[in-house]
Design a protein around this motif. Sequence first.
Motif, PDB file in Angstrom:
ATOM      1  N   SER A 194       0.838  -1.199   0.000  1.00 51.90           N
ATOM      2  CA  SER A 194       0.000   0.000   0.000  1.00 51.90           C
ATOM      3  C   SER A 194       0.872   1.247   0.000  1.00 51.90           C
ATOM      4  N   LEU A 195       0.229   2.387  -0.197  1.00 49.05           N
ATOM      5  CA  LEU A 195       0.976   3.641  -0.222  1.00 49.05           C
ATOM      6  C   LEU A 195       1.691   3.888   1.110  1.00 49.05           C
ATOM      7  N   LEU A 196       0.992   3.643   2.217  1.00 44.75           N
ATOM      8  CA  LEU A 196       1.610   3.830   3.535  1.00 44.75           C
ATOM      9  C   LEU A 196       2.768   2.852   3.746  1.00 44.75           C
ATOM     10  N   GLY A 197       2.590   1.605   3.337  1.00 44.17           N
ATOM     11  CA  GLY A 197       3.654   0.609   3.462  1.00 44.17           C
ATOM     12  C   GLY A 197       4.871   0.965   2.624  1.00 44.17           C
ATOM     13  N   GLN A 198       4.627   1.440   1.407  1.00 44.53           N
ATOM     14  CA  GLN A 198       5.736   1.856   0.548  1.00 44.53           C
ATOM     15  C   GLN A 198       6.471   3.052   1.151  1.00 44.53           C
ATOM     16  N   LEU A 199       5.715   3.953   1.752  1.00 43.98           N
ATOM     17  CA  LEU A 199       6.323   5.112   2.403  1.00 43.98           C
ATOM     18  C   LEU A 199       7.214   4.675   3.565  1.00 43.98           C
ATOM     19  N   VAL A 200       6.757   3.701   4.338  1.00 49.23           N
ATOM     20  CA  VAL A 200       7.562   3.167   5.438  1.00 49.23           C
ATOM     21  C   VAL A 200       8.838   2.520   4.894  1.00 49.23           C
ATOM     22  N   LEU A 201       8.717   1.754   3.827  1.00 49.27           N
ATOM     23  CA  LEU A 201       9.892   1.082   3.261  1.00 49.27           C
ATOM     24  C   LEU A 201      10.883   2.070   2.653  1.00 49.27           C
ATOM     25  N   VAL A 202      10.369   3.093   1.979  1.00 54.47           N
ATOM     26  CA  VAL A 202      11.264   4.133   1.449  1.00 54.47           C
ATOM     27  C   VAL A 202      11.950   4.860   2.608  1.00 54.47           C
ATOM     28  N   MET A 234      27.174  16.275   2.118  1.00 52.72           N
ATOM     29  CA  MET A 234      27.260  15.125   1.212  1.00 52.72           C
ATOM     30  C   MET A 234      26.603  13.873   1.790  1.00 52.72           C
ATOM     31  N   THR A 235      26.625  13.711   3.115  1.00 51.26           N
ATOM     32  CA  THR A 235      25.952  12.536   3.691  1.00 51.26           C
ATOM     33  C   THR A 235      24.454  12.608   3.435  1.00 51.26           C
ATOM     34  N   ILE A 236      23.881  13.793   3.540  1.00 55.15           N
ATOM     35  CA  ILE A 236      22.448  13.954   3.279  1.00 55.15           C
ATOM     36  C   ILE A 236      22.158  13.747   1.794  1.00 55.15           C
ATOM     37  N   ALA A 237      22.944  14.386   0.943  1.00 56.39           N
ATOM     38  CA  ALA A 237      22.731  14.255  -0.502  1.00 56.39           C
ATOM     39  C   ALA A 237      22.927  12.816  -0.967  1.00 56.39           C
ATOM     40  N   ALA A 238      23.958  12.157  -0.470  1.00 55.39           N
ATOM     41  CA  ALA A 238      24.229  10.775  -0.876  1.00 55.39           C
ATOM     42  C   ALA A 238      23.131   9.832  -0.408  1.00 55.39           C
ATOM     43  N   SER A 239      22.582  10.062   0.785  1.00 55.45           N
ATOM     44  CA  SER A 239      21.513   9.178   1.269  1.00 55.45           C
ATOM     45  C   SER A 239      20.251   9.344   0.442  1.00 55.45           C
ATOM     46  N   VAL A 240      19.935  10.566   0.055  1.00 57.00           N
ATOM     47  CA  VAL A 240      18.762  10.800  -0.798  1.00 57.00           C
ATOM     48  C   VAL A 240      18.992  10.184  -2.175  1.00 57.00           C
ATOM     49  N   PHE A 241      20.181  10.382  -2.742  1.00 63.01           N
ATOM     50  CA  PHE A 241      20.500   9.820  -4.060  1.00 63.01           C
ATOM     51  C   PHE A 241      20.472   8.294  -4.022  1.00 63.01           C
ATOM     52  N   ALA A 242      21.097   7.691  -3.027  1.00 60.58           N
ATOM     53  CA  ALA A 242      21.135   6.225  -2.940  1.00 60.58           C
ATOM     54  C   ALA A 242      19.729   5.648  -2.766  1.00 60.58           C
ATOM     55  N   THR A 243      18.903   6.315  -1.965  1.00 64.26           N
ATOM     56  CA  THR A 243      17.524   5.855  -1.782  1.00 64.26           C
ATOM     57  C   THR A 243      16.762   5.934  -3.094  1.00 64.26           C
ATOM     58  N   ALA A 244      16.882   7.049  -3.794  1.00 62.75           N
ATOM     59  CA  ALA A 244      16.199   7.207  -5.081  1.00 62.75           C
ATOM     60  C   ALA A 244      16.689   6.171  -6.086  1.00 62.75           C
ATOM     61  N   LEU A 245      17.986   5.907  -6.103  1.00 61.68           N
ATOM     62  CA  LEU A 245      18.546   4.924  -7.028  1.00 61.68           C
ATOM     63  C   LEU A 245      18.029   3.518  -6.730  1.00 61.68           C
ATOM     64  N   VAL A 246      18.051   3.123  -5.460  1.00 65.28           N
ATOM     65  CA  VAL A 246      17.574   1.791  -5.076  1.00 65.28           C
ATOM     66  C   VAL A 246      16.110   1.613  -5.454  1.00 65.28           C
ATOM     67  N   TRP A 247      15.282   2.612  -5.160  1.00 64.90           N
ATOM     68  CA  TRP A 247      13.857   2.485  -5.462  1.00 64.90           C
ATOM     69  C   TRP A 247      13.565   2.595  -6.943  1.00 64.90           C
ATOM     70  N   ALA A 248      14.362   3.348  -7.678  1.00 63.39           N
ATOM     71  CA  ALA A 248      14.207   3.403  -9.132  1.00 63.39           C
ATOM     72  C   ALA A 248      14.530   2.040  -9.745  1.00 63.39           C
TER      73      ALA A 248
END
Length: 130
Positions: free
Chosen positions: A66-74, A110-124
Motif C-alpha cells: 500500500s501507499l503507507l507501506g511503501q512510504l515506510v519502506l522508502v 554530502m551525507t544527506i545528498a548521498a543518502s537521498v541519491f542512494a535511496t532514489a537509485l535503489v527504489w528506481a
Amino acid sequence: MNAPSSRPLSPHLSIYRWQPHMLVSILHRMTGAGLTTVGLGVLAWWLVALASGAGAYATFEGVMGSLLGQLVLVGLTWAFFQHLFSGLRHLVLDMGAGYELKVNRFWAIMTIAASVFATALVWAIFKGVF
C-alpha cells in the motif's frame, strides 16, 4: 550578595547557528533509533508472516504494497543510507581527519545528498525505472 548576571552560564542555543554537521548528528541518532524500532518491527512481522503461511504473508504483502507501506519502506531505506553515510563520516572524524570547517560542512552536506541519491537509485531500480 552577588547580583544575578544576565549572561548565560554557558553557551546555549541562543548563540549557536544551525550548521549541517548539527543536523547530520541529530539525524544519525534518529535514523539509528528508527532502524532499531521500525526496521526490527517490519523485519519481525515479515518473518512471522513468512512462517505463518500464505494468508499471513498475503496480509503483510498487502500492507507493505500500500501507499503507507511503501512510504515506510522508502523511509527505512533512506534511514539506512543516512545512518551508513553518517557513520562513515564519523569514522573518518574519529581518525582525526575532516575537522576543518569547510571540509566538515562539505561532508555533512554530502551525507544527506548521498543518502537521498542512494535511496532514489535503489527504489528506481526496484520499481524497474532502469
